[in-house]
Design a protein around this motif. Structure first.
Motif, PDB file in Angstrom:
ATOM      1  N   THR A 172       6.345  -9.325  -1.999  1.00 46.97           N
ATOM      2  CA  THR A 172       7.475  -8.864  -1.176  1.00 46.97           C
ATOM      3  C   THR A 172       7.710  -7.368  -1.367  1.00 46.97           C
ATOM      4  N   LEU A 173       7.698  -6.914  -2.622  1.00 47.90           N
ATOM      5  CA  LEU A 173       7.880  -5.486  -2.897  1.00 47.90           C
ATOM      6  C   LEU A 173       6.744  -4.662  -2.294  1.00 47.90           C
ATOM      7  N   THR A 174       5.528  -5.192  -2.375  1.00 48.84           N
ATOM      8  CA  THR A 174       4.382  -4.477  -1.812  1.00 48.84           C
ATOM      9  C   THR A 174       4.489  -4.361  -0.299  1.00 48.84           C
ATOM     10  N   CYS A 175       4.900  -5.436   0.354  1.00 47.21           N
ATOM     11  CA  CYS A 175       5.068  -5.398   1.816  1.00 47.21           C
ATOM     12  C   CYS A 175       6.170  -4.416   2.220  1.00 47.21           C
ATOM     13  N   ARG A 176       7.245  -4.354   1.410  1.00 47.93           N
ATOM     14  CA  ARG A 176       8.340  -3.425   1.702  1.00 47.93           C
ATOM     15  C   ARG A 176       7.872  -1.972   1.628  1.00 47.93           C
ATOM     16  N   THR A 177       6.804  -1.732   0.864  1.00 44.23           N
ATOM     17  CA  THR A 177       6.294  -0.366   0.749  1.00 44.23           C
ATOM     18  C   THR A 177       5.891   0.188   2.107  1.00 44.23           C
ATOM     19  N   TYR A 178       5.313  -0.657   2.959  1.00 43.79           N
ATOM     20  CA  TYR A 178       4.870  -0.203   4.276  1.00 43.79           C
ATOM     21  C   TYR A 178       6.047   0.175   5.175  1.00 43.79           C
ATOM     22  N   VAL A 179       7.228  -0.354   4.867  1.00 39.02           N
ATOM     23  CA  VAL A 179       8.426  -0.047   5.648  1.00 39.02           C
ATOM     24  C   VAL A 179       9.212   1.107   5.027  1.00 39.02           C
ATOM     25  N   ASP A 180       9.320   1.108   3.694  1.00 42.85           N
ATOM     26  CA  ASP A 180      10.197   2.052   2.992  1.00 42.85           C
ATOM     27  C   ASP A 180       9.505   3.340   2.559  1.00 42.85           C
ATOM     28  N   LYS A 181       8.221   3.462   2.777  1.00 39.67           N
ATOM     29  CA  LYS A 181       7.486   4.655   2.336  1.00 39.67           C
ATOM     30  C   LYS A 181       8.072   5.917   2.966  1.00 39.67           C
ATOM     31  N   PRO A 182       7.980   7.052   2.287  1.00 44.39           N
ATOM     32  CA  PRO A 182       8.404   8.314   2.906  1.00 44.39           C
ATOM     33  C   PRO A 182       7.576   8.573   4.164  1.00 44.39           C
ATOM     34  N   PHE A 186      -8.214  -1.455  -0.527  1.00 43.93           N
ATOM     35  CA  PHE A 186      -7.224  -1.668   0.525  1.00 43.93           C
ATOM     36  C   PHE A 186      -6.668  -0.359   1.091  1.00 43.93           C
ATOM     37  N   PHE A 187      -7.240   0.782   0.738  1.00 46.93           N
ATOM     38  CA  PHE A 187      -6.722   2.067   1.204  1.00 46.93           C
ATOM     39  C   PHE A 187      -7.868   3.063   1.250  1.00 46.93           C
ATOM     40  N   ASP A 188      -7.617   4.216   1.874  1.00 45.34           N
ATOM     41  CA  ASP A 188      -8.630   5.274   1.881  1.00 45.34           C
ATOM     42  C   ASP A 188      -7.978   6.593   1.514  1.00 45.34           C
ATOM     43  N   ASN A 189      -8.673   7.698   1.769  1.00 48.61           N
ATOM     44  CA  ASN A 189      -8.172   8.993   1.315  1.00 48.61           C
ATOM     45  C   ASN A 189      -7.132   9.619   2.234  1.00 48.61           C
ATOM     46  N   THR A 190      -6.771   8.936   3.330  1.00 53.30           N
ATOM     47  CA  THR A 190      -5.710   9.445   4.202  1.00 53.30           C
ATOM     48  C   THR A 190      -4.489   8.531   4.219  1.00 53.30           C
ATOM     49  N   THR A 191      -4.530   7.431   3.482  1.00 55.53           N
ATOM     50  CA  THR A 191      -3.405   6.493   3.432  1.00 55.53           C
ATOM     51  C   THR A 191      -2.199   7.146   2.771  1.00 55.53           C
ATOM     52  N   ASN A 192      -1.003   6.804   3.247  1.00 58.84           N
ATOM     53  CA  ASN A 192       0.236   7.319   2.666  1.00 58.84           C
ATOM     54  C   ASN A 192       0.228   7.114   1.153  1.00 58.84           C
ATOM     55  N   TYR A 193       0.569   8.165   0.412  1.00 56.51           N
ATOM     56  CA  TYR A 193       0.457   8.123  -1.047  1.00 56.51           C
ATOM     57  C   TYR A 193       1.231   6.950  -1.655  1.00 56.51           C
ATOM     58  N   THR A 194       2.398   6.633  -1.130  1.00 53.34           N
ATOM     59  CA  THR A 194       3.202   5.542  -1.691  1.00 53.34           C
ATOM     60  C   THR A 194       2.466   4.212  -1.581  1.00 53.34           C
ATOM     61  N   ILE A 195       1.805   3.985  -0.455  1.00 50.62           N
ATOM     62  CA  ILE A 195       1.029   2.751  -0.279  1.00 50.62           C
ATOM     63  C   ILE A 195      -0.153   2.735  -1.245  1.00 50.62           C
ATOM     64  N   VAL A 196      -0.829   3.865  -1.366  1.00 51.63           N
ATOM     65  CA  VAL A 196      -1.960   3.954  -2.292  1.00 51.63           C
ATOM     66  C   VAL A 196      -1.507   3.651  -3.715  1.00 51.63           C
ATOM     67  N   ASP A 197      -0.402   4.252  -4.136  1.00 52.97           N
ATOM     68  CA  ASP A 197       0.050   4.058  -5.507  1.00 52.97           C
ATOM     69  C   ASP A 197       0.426   2.607  -5.776  1.00 52.97           C
ATOM     70  N   THR A 198       0.907   1.928  -4.742  1.00 56.11           N
ATOM     71  CA  THR A 198       1.229   0.509  -4.894  1.00 56.11           C
ATOM     72  C   THR A 198      -0.024  -0.296  -5.196  1.00 56.11           C
ATOM     73  N   TRP A 199      -1.049  -0.155  -4.369  1.00 52.39           N
ATOM     74  CA  TRP A 199      -2.281  -0.906  -4.594  1.00 52.39           C
ATOM     75  C   TRP A 199      -3.022  -0.416  -5.833  1.00 52.39           C
ATOM     76  N   ARG A 200      -2.908   0.887  -6.132  1.00 49.15           N
ATOM     77  CA  ARG A 200      -3.601   1.436  -7.300  1.00 49.15           C
ATOM     78  C   ARG A 200      -3.122   0.765  -8.578  1.00 49.15           C
ATOM     79  N   PHE A 201      -1.834   0.484  -8.657  1.00 50.84           N
ATOM     80  CA  PHE A 201      -1.327  -0.153  -9.872  1.00 50.84           C
ATOM     81  C   PHE A 201      -1.457  -1.671  -9.845  1.00 50.84           C
ATOM     82  N   TRP A 202      -1.834  -2.223  -8.708  1.00 55.38           N
ATOM     83  CA  TRP A 202      -2.309  -3.609  -8.739  1.00 55.38           C
ATOM     84  C   TRP A 202      -3.582  -3.669  -9.588  1.00 55.38           C
ATOM     85  N   ILE A 203      -4.345  -2.572  -9.612  1.00 60.55           N
ATOM     86  CA  ILE A 203      -5.550  -2.518 -10.438  1.00 60.55           C
ATOM     87  C   ILE A 203      -5.209  -2.089 -11.852  1.00 60.55           C
ATOM     88  N   ILE A 204      -4.574  -0.932 -11.987  1.00 59.14           N
ATOM     89  CA  ILE A 204      -4.334  -0.355 -13.309  1.00 59.14           C
ATOM     90  C   ILE A 204      -3.478  -1.269 -14.170  1.00 59.14           C
TER      91      ILE A 204
END
Length: 768
Positions: free
Chosen positions: A45-55, A478-496
């Protein structure tokens, strides 16, 4: 008896038991399911909200007259430039990245504030310093009001900047051109890293957008998209009320969780290591003769080699923090930039940790299965070859990418640029294929155990834990080098966080429990309970607790409320493990069974070290920086590095090495092991003492000095190169050397020597 017909002592213990299934209360399964369902429902739920609440990234950025200043395309291309040049391995964005350079948005935001103060002061025909106290106060209030105002029009996707913000942006390319020109002033980057005017403008657009999101209030809120991070009172960025309140709440969760867990365990005597019903009869080892098991020894040598490589490169990075241009008379930045060295440092760590765990998984799956599967040895060798290709191929490609050889293809062939996920996307897909192939080999070994009731439940848990390793690495694509940073950071810490601290830890717990069962330390029932208890405690706090990395990267305050409390629960299993580790040492290692203690003392001592560093590194030092109010001031300082080194190596590194030692011990005769054991003893104490010296003499005091400067001068100043390369911080940078030398020469190198000796013995035996 031929070598092929001998039985491994490990397989003998599990497979010679009765055909009675191991009893386990259904409440354990129910508890684990509830923890995972609640945790993942909340996290998704928090991850999905990122796509709405991102800067939001505006399509156009204009001045007050409607003239275009830069575009959304410029912002995205600026992010691509930022990543392709490896700048996340130099400085940070919103607190995440490396600590050699500044926090780029924080420094940009502060310069925007300075420009606004100078412009408002000019209205009085004076500089800001010449103003009276009363007028300074009025100017400061006007600056804060201007910068905090959100002038983004979502219907038109247009962001309007004030005159001062536009002037600050126009001056940014010159600032960054000067920064990139001199390795002595930028933490050891390649000289003239970026000189192209167009690239500098786009990079400035990216930093300006991040600075705007850091200060501009969310629509209808009194705080910014990053919850007022970074701390800079001159532009109105101060901690939010939620950061204070939920820091207190997290302490209540921590104390309540520890008390409740210890109460439950204390009520059941079977949790006591001294309980006679927990042990089983250990079996004395025969020589390991399985071809696939012998094939694993070269994996251990590979782990040891990558470990040394990581240490040596890490020493170079640490030296660049103290003196970026003089590596014992050599200007290292001209040949290997600090961003390249740090990329190598992180990637080598990930590769040797994962290889150690994969080796342990193959080893214990063979134990569970109890027999050698057809062609398992050649398939294991294929896995090793594929691993070597991915490791060395990706490292060389990262060097080529950061050197500019893969122009336009750096993201795929070189370095993605995202911290911990620098490996090029093409190599990343090959790694995923390799992980799936590894799981296939694990399944082949384990399938026979599923037919035997005594080990069926253990085998199922083992396979579930192993399956999670390749599956939960998938968010990395799930992201590339042009994806909004907030979305990237969300998925990045799914890994880290989730992949490493969640599912790797579950897999590790399962393997440790299996090892303890095989050594006769616990019964199968006790082993299953250990797995389920640790899994419940890990996922109860760890899944939702992933969000403590997202406090200030564009997520909303509900994430801070939930993750601050549940991340505190991550400390609970660490406290339990530390207590159990001490009891384990007294009962098992120093108990009456001297045969087991003598033969497997050092592999088990490495596991004992895991319990200690779990409590210190992940528990104490982790909780210190996890509270929102502390994280607000310290994220991206050396206190984060202090926790990272203690937790990453102390927990996962020590366990990876422990699993490798189990493979070595099982493959070596007593005579060969006696020759290797002195090096392993040296390695154990060298690694632990060296790590402690790193923390106490360098990273921890430097972190507290940096934290002090954040309070007194603002986050931008504490992260500036001028501050980190001066005075006491530079001294503590040099003072890391004693710990590094002990760690490398008395820890990593002796471990390599021990593994090499065992491998050479096996090679000579195979030839004969």
């Amino acid at each position: 008896m031929t070598a092929e017909n001998k039985r491994s002592w490990f397989g003998k213990n599990l497979n010679s038991s009765s055909n009675t299934a191991t009893p386990l209360s259904g409440w354990w399964i129910f508890g684990l399911c509830v923890a995972m369902i609640v945790g993942f429902t909340t996290l998704i739920t928090l991850t999905c909200r990122t796509y709405v609440d991102k800067p939001p990234i505006p399509e156009q950025v204009v001045d007050t007259s409607g003239n275009t200043v830069f575009s959304g395309s410029d912002i995205r291309q600026g992010q691509e430039i930022f990543l392709s040049k490896g700048l996340m391995s130099n400085g940070t964005v919103w607190g995440h990245g490396s600590y050699l350079g500044p926090d780029f948005p924080a420094l940009t935001l502060h310069r925007i504030g300075e420009q606004a103060r100078n412009d408002y002061a000019f209205q009085f025909n004076k500089t800001y310093d010449q103003l009276s106290t009363e007028r300074k106060g009025a100017v400061d209030a006007k600056v804060i009001e201007t910068i905090k105002a959100n002038r983004f029009n979502p219907s038109k996707s247009v962001l309007t900047l004030t005159h001062s913000q536009v002037r600050a942006y126009q001056a940014e390319p010159a600032h960054w051109a000067e920064y990139f020109s001199n390795p002595g002033k930028n933490g050891g980057l390649k000289p003239n890293t970026i000189t192209d005017p167009d690239e500098l403008k786009k990079l400035s657009a990216y930093f300006t957008w991040m600075a705007w999101a850091s200060a501009a209030n969310r629509p209808g809120k009194s705080y910014s998209y990053t919850n007022n991070f970074p701390y800079d009172p001159t532009v109105g960025n101060t901690p939010t009320t939620v950061a204070f309140v939920y820091s207190v709440a997290s302490i209540l969760f921590l104390l309540g969780g520890i008390g409740l867990t210890l109460f439950i365990i204390g009520r059941h005597p079977e949790w006591d290591w001294h309980s006679p019903q927990n042990g089983t009869t250990p079996w004395l080892p025969a020589q390991m003769t399985s071809p696939s098991q012998k094939a694993l020894v070269k994996f251990v040598v590979f782990v040891a080699f990558l470990f040394i490589m990581q240490c040596l490169v890490g020493g170079g990075v640490a030296h660049m923090r103290a003196d970026p241009t003089n590596f014992y008379g050599i200007n290292l930045a001209e040949y290997f930039s600090s961003s390249l060295l740090r990329t190598f440092h992180l990637q080598a760590m990930i590769f040797w940790l994962a290889t150690g765990f994969a080796t342990g998984g193959l080893f214990l799956s063979r134990v569970l299965g109890g027999k050698e599967m057809p062609r398992q040895a050649p398939l294991t060798n294929i896995l090793f070859a594929a691993l070597a290709i991915v490791v060395f191929g990706s490292v060389l490609s990262e060097w080529g990418g950061l050197s500019g050889l893969w122009d336009g293809m750096t993201f795929w062939l070189g370095s993605q640029g995202w911290e911990y996920l620098e490996i090029g996307r093409a190599w990343q897909w090959l790694l995923i294929v390799g992980l799936l192939f590894w799981f296939f080999l694990v399944v082949r070994n384990t399938v026979p155990a599923l037919k035997r009731p005594p080990v069926r439940k253990l085998s199922i848990m083992f396979l579930i834990a192993a399956f999670s390793i390749p599956v939960f690495y998938l968010p990395a694509v799930f992201f590339d080098n042009t994806t909004n940073y907030t979305i990237v950071d969300t998925w990045r810490f799914w890994i880290i966080h989730l992949w490493v601290e969640g599912f790797f830890e579950l897999f590790a717990t399962t393997m440790v429990a299996l090892t303890f069962i095989e050594l006769g330390l616990v019964s199968k029932q006790m082993g299953l309970r250990l797995i389920f208890l640790d899994a419940i405690l890990i996922f109860m706090g760890g899944i939702i607790g992933t969000g403590h990395h997202w406090y200030f990267s564009g997520m909303t305050q509900p994430n801070m409320m939930l993750s601050s409390c549940f991340s505190a629960l991550e400390v609970v299993p660490l406290v339990v493990l530390c207590v159990e580790a001490w009891s384990f040492r007294k009962t098992a290692l120093l108990g009456p069974d001297q045969t087991m203690a003598k033969k497997f003392y050092w592999p088990l001592m490495f596991m004992l070290g895991v319990g200690f560093w779990n409590f210190i590194g992940a528990g104490v030092l982790g909780f210190l920086i996890n509270m929102p109010i502390v994280s607000y001031f310290e994220v991206g300082t050396y206190l984060t590095s202090n926790h990272g080194h203690a937790a990453m190596f102390g927990v996962f590194g020590m366990l990876s090495l422990a699993l490798c030692l189990m493979v070595l011990r099982e493959s070596a005769s007593d005579e060969v092991w006696a020759k290797a054991e002195k090096w392993i003893k040296c390695s154990f104490w060298g690694l632990n003492i060296g790590l402690m010296l790193m923390l106490v003499l360098s990273l921890m005091p430097a972190g507290f000095l940096q934290l002090w400067d954040v309070f007194s001068s603002g986050y931008w100043h504490a992260r500036s190169v001028e501050f980190t390369n001066s005075g006491l911080l530079s001294f503590f940078g040099y003072f890391r050397m004693p710990g590094d030398l002990v760690f490398i020469f008395f820890g990593a190198i002796p471990f390599f020597i021990a593994s090499w000796k065992v491998w050479r013995f096996n090679s000579k035996t195979s030839v004969k």
